[in-house]
Structure formats: C-alpha cells, structure tokens
Design an enzyme around this catalytic site. Structure first.
Site, PDB file in Angstrom:
ATOM      1  N   HIS A 186      42.721  75.426  45.124  1.00  0.00           N
ATOM      2  CA  HIS A 186      43.777  76.339  45.526  1.00  0.00           C
ATOM      3  C   HIS A 186      44.449  75.930  46.847  1.00  0.00           C
ATOM      4  O   HIS A 186      43.677  75.923  47.653  1.00  0.00           O
ATOM      5  CB  HIS A 186      43.341  77.935  45.574  1.00  0.00           C
ATOM      6  CG  HIS A 186      44.467  78.519  45.926  1.00  0.00           C
ATOM      7  ND1 HIS A 186      44.631  79.468  47.091  1.00  0.00           N
ATOM      8  CD2 HIS A 186      45.768  79.078  45.094  1.00  0.00           C
ATOM      9  CE1 HIS A 186      45.688  80.142  46.999  1.00  0.00           C
ATOM     10  NE2 HIS A 186      46.373  79.936  45.903  1.00  0.00           N
ATOM     11  N   ASP A 192      50.921  77.319  43.022  1.00  0.00           N
ATOM     12  CA  ASP A 192      50.593  78.404  43.945  1.00  0.00           C
ATOM     13  C   ASP A 192      51.628  79.380  43.816  1.00  0.00           C
ATOM     14  O   ASP A 192      52.541  79.275  43.835  1.00  0.00           O
ATOM     15  CB  ASP A 192      50.433  77.857  45.200  1.00  0.00           C
ATOM     16  CG  ASP A 192      49.561  78.873  46.115  1.00  0.00           C
ATOM     17  OD1 ASP A 192      49.484  79.816  45.719  1.00  0.00           O
ATOM     18  OD2 ASP A 192      49.045  78.088  47.176  1.00  0.00           O
ATOM     19  N   TYR A 195      56.977  63.330  55.148  1.00  0.00           N
ATOM     20  CA  TYR A 195      56.150  62.088  55.422  1.00  0.00           C
ATOM     21  C   TYR A 195      54.913  62.707  56.236  1.00  0.00           C
ATOM     22  O   TYR A 195      53.996  62.541  55.827  1.00  0.00           O
ATOM     23  CB  TYR A 195      56.835  60.967  56.385  1.00  0.00           C
ATOM     24  CG  TYR A 195      57.716  60.222  55.494  1.00  0.00           C
ATOM     25  CD1 TYR A 195      57.690  59.826  54.148  1.00  0.00           C
ATOM     26  CD2 TYR A 195      58.860  59.621  56.263  1.00  0.00           C
ATOM     27  CE1 TYR A 195      58.653  58.979  53.587  1.00  0.00           C
ATOM     28  CE2 TYR A 195      59.865  58.925  55.551  1.00  0.00           C
ATOM     29  CZ  TYR A 195      59.642  58.607  54.466  1.00  0.00           C
ATOM     30  OH  TYR A 195      60.335  57.783  53.881  1.00  0.00           O
TER      31      TYR A 195
END
Length: 146
Positions: A22, A66, A116
C-alpha cells in the site's frame, strides 16, 4: 499461463506488482523517459514493443489504486512553451474509469522536474516503446478489499 491474467503482464512484472505494498508507486514510462537514470533505486522492467495504454489497462486489472489520496494517478505536466497535444491522457482516463469509479478525478499532474524527483523514489519503473510525448504515468497502489 494463468487464467484471468492479461498475457501482456510478464512473470517478472506480476511478481513486482505482487511485492508492492500500500502506497508504493510505479511509473509506466514512455519511450523517451530516462528509465535507467531515474530508476537507480527502483526495479526497472522493460516492456519493449508495447505502449503505455495497454500496459496501464493490464496493470489496473490486478492493481488497486490508493483510495486514501486524492490523486493516486499522476501525469507529467507539459512544460510551458512546449506546444504538445496530449490526447493520450484522455485514453488513460477512459482506462482508469474501467477499473476505478473515480475515473478522471483520480488523475493529477506533477510538474516535469518534480515528476522526475518523484520517479526516483518509486518502487518500479516500467519502460515501454510509447511514442506519445508526455505519456508518463505514475500509479500509487491501494489495498485489495475483496
């Protein structure tokens, strides 16, 4: 081979998806993304010959997003001055809607260089042959409830 598992998901990729917990995140990267330099601390997996949409669709078949964050899916924002169209983002939202009731509301954007930096902390970065520009997508894993 397994029943019910999209054939595009290699044993290596399935193993990684299963290992993730998770809140762990992964990036499905387009062909221009610097996978190896961004993924020095991540597992990198090559999916040559495939584009992001088909990998995304297959992953979301087995990967819950999620529910504890507003945007479990994030896209790399287009840089100011880059006159790039991103119709692939609409494709992503359609795919997400097939697998998550929030649909496009689950999707956020992250500025390119911040994306990034976030990618450097991901569990896995998947390299594809996607030619669309700004086609990188980050997913945050949720919990399996059924």
């Amino acid at each position: 081979m397994l029943k019910g598992i999209p054939q595009i998901l290699s044993p290596e990729l399935l193993k990684v998806l299963c290992e993730m917990g998770h809140s762990d995140r992964l990036v499905i990267a387009d062909g221009n993304f610097p996978v190896e330099s961004m993924g020095k601390n991540a597992i990198t997996i090559r999916c040559d010959g495939h584009g992001v949409p088909e990998i995304l669709d297959a992953i979301l078949t087995v990967f819950p997003l999620d529910t504890y964050v507003e945007h479990p899916v994030n896209l790399m924002e287009v840089m100011k001055g880059d006159h790039v169209e991103t119709p692939i983002w609409d494709t992503y939202k359609e795919i997400i809607a097939k697998h998550d009731s929030r649909g496009g509301d689950a999707v956020g954007n992250i500025e390119r260089f911040a994306f990034y930096e976030e990618a450097k902390t991901c569990y896995c970065i998947i390299s594809t042959s996607e030619k669309a520009l700004y086609a990188n997508i980050m997913l945050q894993k949720g919990v399996v409830t059924d």
